[in-house]
Design a protein around this motif. Sequence first.
Motif, mmCIF file in Angstrom:
data_model
loop_
_atom_site.group_PDB
_atom_site.id
_atom_site.type_symbol
_atom_site.label_atom_id
_atom_site.label_comp_id
_atom_site.label_asym_id
_atom_site.label_seq_id
_atom_site.Cartn_x
_atom_site.Cartn_y
_atom_site.Cartn_z
ATOM 1 N N ASP A 16 7.880 31.427 51.677
ATOM 2 C CA ASP A 16 7.028 32.282 52.490
ATOM 3 C C ASP A 16 7.874 33.358 53.171
ATOM 4 O O ASP A 16 8.836 33.034 53.865
ATOM 5 N N PRO A 17 7.547 34.641 52.990
ATOM 6 C CA PRO A 17 8.383 35.708 53.560
ATOM 7 C C PRO A 17 8.463 35.686 55.086
ATOM 8 O O PRO A 17 9.518 35.953 55.661
ATOM 9 N N THR A 18 7.366 35.348 55.756
ATOM 10 C CA THR A 18 7.401 35.280 57.220
ATOM 11 C C THR A 18 8.284 34.125 57.676
ATOM 12 O O THR A 18 9.092 34.263 58.594
ATOM 13 N N ARG A 19 8.156 33.002 57.013
ATOM 14 C CA ARG A 19 8.976 31.840 57.362
ATOM 15 C C ARG A 19 10.451 32.126 57.106
ATOM 16 O O ARG A 19 11.317 31.747 57.880
ATOM 17 N N ALA A 35 9.222 31.473 72.211
ATOM 18 C CA ALA A 35 8.766 32.731 72.815
ATOM 19 C C ALA A 35 9.560 33.919 72.272
ATOM 20 O O ALA A 35 8.975 34.956 71.938
ATOM 21 N N GLU A 36 10.858 33.765 72.165
ATOM 22 C CA GLU A 36 11.680 34.856 71.626
ATOM 23 C C GLU A 36 11.356 35.116 70.160
ATOM 24 O O GLU A 36 11.303 36.269 69.728
ATOM 25 N N LEU A 37 11.170 34.056 69.390
ATOM 26 C CA LEU A 37 10.818 34.214 67.977
ATOM 27 C C LEU A 37 9.471 34.900 67.815
ATOM 28 O O LEU A 37 9.296 35.742 66.934
ATOM 29 N N THR A 38 8.526 34.554 68.663
ATOM 30 C CA THR A 38 7.192 35.139 68.585
ATOM 31 C C THR A 38 7.231 36.634 68.873
ATOM 32 O O THR A 38 6.614 37.430 68.159
ATOM 33 N N ARG A 39 7.984 37.027 69.900
ATOM 34 C CA ARG A 39 8.080 38.457 70.251
ATOM 35 C C ARG A 39 8.589 39.286 69.078
ATOM 36 O O ARG A 39 8.136 40.392 68.851
ATOM 37 N N ALA A 40 9.501 38.776 68.316
ATOM 38 C CA ALA A 40 10.117 39.559 67.240
ATOM 39 C C ALA A 40 9.414 39.416 65.896
ATOM 40 O O ALA A 40 9.730 40.133 64.970
ATOM 41 N N SER A 41 8.462 38.498 65.794
ATOM 42 C CA SER A 41 7.917 38.182 64.475
ATOM 43 C C SER A 41 6.671 38.959 64.081
ATOM 44 O O SER A 41 6.397 39.132 62.904
ATOM 45 N N GLY A 42 5.875 39.383 65.054
ATOM 46 C CA GLY A 42 4.628 40.061 64.718
ATOM 47 C C GLY A 42 3.513 39.098 64.356
ATOM 48 O O GLY A 42 2.469 39.524 63.868
ATOM 49 N N VAL A 43 3.712 37.799 64.567
ATOM 50 C CA VAL A 43 2.663 36.798 64.335
ATOM 51 C C VAL A 43 2.465 36.002 65.622
ATOM 52 O O VAL A 43 3.259 36.101 66.557
ATOM 53 N N VAL A 48 4.123 30.871 64.441
ATOM 54 C CA VAL A 48 5.570 30.638 64.501
ATOM 55 C C VAL A 48 5.845 29.136 64.596
ATOM 56 O O VAL A 48 6.731 28.618 63.916
ATOM 57 N N SER A 49 5.059 28.435 65.403
ATOM 58 C CA SER A 49 5.241 26.986 65.541
ATOM 59 C C SER A 49 5.026 26.265 64.208
ATOM 60 O O SER A 49 5.754 25.325 63.884
ATOM 61 N N GLN A 50 4.029 26.713 63.444
ATOM 62 C CA GLN A 50 3.783 26.109 62.128
ATOM 63 C C GLN A 50 4.949 26.382 61.178
ATOM 64 O O GLN A 50 5.363 25.503 60.414
ATOM 65 N N HIS A 51 5.493 27.581 61.219
ATOM 66 C CA HIS A 51 6.646 27.909 60.381
ATOM 67 C C HIS A 51 7.855 27.061 60.793
ATOM 68 O O HIS A 51 8.593 26.565 59.939
ATOM 69 N N LEU A 52 8.037 26.885 62.090
ATOM 70 C CA LEU A 52 9.141 26.057 62.575
ATOM 71 C C LEU A 52 8.989 24.614 62.133
ATOM 72 O O LEU A 52 9.964 23.953 61.775
ATOM 73 N N LYS A 53 7.766 24.123 62.118
ATOM 74 C CA LYS A 53 7.502 22.749 61.667
ATOM 75 C C LYS A 53 7.927 22.588 60.200
ATOM 76 O O LYS A 53 8.569 21.600 59.832
ATOM 77 N N ALA A 54 7.588 23.571 59.376
ATOM 78 C CA ALA A 54 7.969 23.510 57.956
ATOM 79 C C ALA A 54 9.485 23.612 57.795
ATOM 80 O O ALA A 54 10.081 22.887 56.987
ATOM 81 N N LEU A 55 10.129 24.497 58.559
ATOM 82 C CA LEU A 55 11.587 24.642 58.471
ATOM 83 C C LEU A 55 12.297 23.375 58.940
ATOM 84 O O LEU A 55 13.283 22.948 58.342
ATOM 85 N N LYS A 56 11.766 22.769 59.982
ATOM 86 C CA LYS A 56 12.344 21.518 60.481
ATOM 87 C C LYS A 56 12.161 20.401 59.453
ATOM 88 O O LYS A 56 13.083 19.640 59.182
ATOM 89 N N GLY A 57 10.973 20.332 58.853
ATOM 90 C CA GLY A 57 10.702 19.321 57.831
ATOM 91 C C GLY A 57 11.590 19.468 56.607
ATOM 92 O O GLY A 57 11.900 18.490 55.930
ATOM 93 N N ALA A 58 12.024 20.690 56.342
ATOM 94 C CA ALA A 58 12.905 20.951 55.203
ATOM 95 C C ALA A 58 14.378 20.759 55.576
ATOM 96 O O ALA A 58 15.257 20.943 54.733
ATOM 97 N N GLY A 59 14.631 20.421 56.828
ATOM 98 C CA GLY A 59 16.014 20.206 57.252
ATOM 99 C C GLY A 59 16.793 21.489 57.475
ATOM 100 O O GLY A 59 18.021 21.473 57.495
ATOM 101 N N LEU A 60 16.081 22.600 57.656
ATOM 102 C CA LEU A 60 16.744 23.902 57.805
ATOM 103 C C LEU A 60 17.011 24.285 59.254
ATOM 104 O O LEU A 60 17.843 25.145 59.518
ATOM 105 N N VAL A 61 16.288 23.675 60.185
ATOM 106 C CA VAL A 61 16.513 23.921 61.605
ATOM 107 C C VAL A 61 16.470 22.605 62.365
ATOM 108 O O VAL A 61 15.863 21.627 61.909
ATOM 109 N N VAL A 62 17.128 22.607 63.514
ATOM 110 C CA VAL A 62 17.050 21.468 64.438
ATOM 111 C C VAL A 62 16.578 22.009 65.779
ATOM 112 O O VAL A 62 16.768 23.184 66.086
ATOM 113 N N GLU A 63 15.961 21.150 66.550
ATOM 114 C CA GLU A 63 15.443 21.572 67.844
ATOM 115 C C GLU A 63 16.141 20.829 68.971
ATOM 116 O O GLU A 63 16.634 19.716 68.781
ATOM 117 N N ARG A 64 16.168 21.506 70.129
ATOM 118 C CA ARG A 64 16.756 20.903 71.326
ATOM 119 C C ARG A 64 15.816 21.199 72.489
ATOM 120 O O ARG A 64 15.719 22.326 72.954
#
Length: 109
Positions: A16-19, A35-43, A48-64
Amino acid sequence: MIQAVPIDTVMRALADPTRRAVFERIARSREINVAELTRASGVTQGAVSQHLKALKGAGLVVERPQGRNVFYRAQPEGLAPLFDWLSFYEVFWRERLDNLRTLLEEIDP
């Protein structure tokens, strides 16, 4: 220990290009919150939260979590299945580039 994720999951997450843009923004930042990601994304923040969920599920990001905020950081190890798959084709490209080099030397010695 990092759990290996199937390559299909990694490819689907980055298809997905947005993701992909969200992931690239995270990768360029040390840490970044929603919040910072949302400001820069245009969505929307929800998207953004849904995209982050997919990225986290794929092991591409971690959260703190920190208070009411959640900070995200790129997980370079999550790209390992993709690198492993691409390395299989390295021989093909190396051979093609060697052939091109030989052809160019024959044309212009």
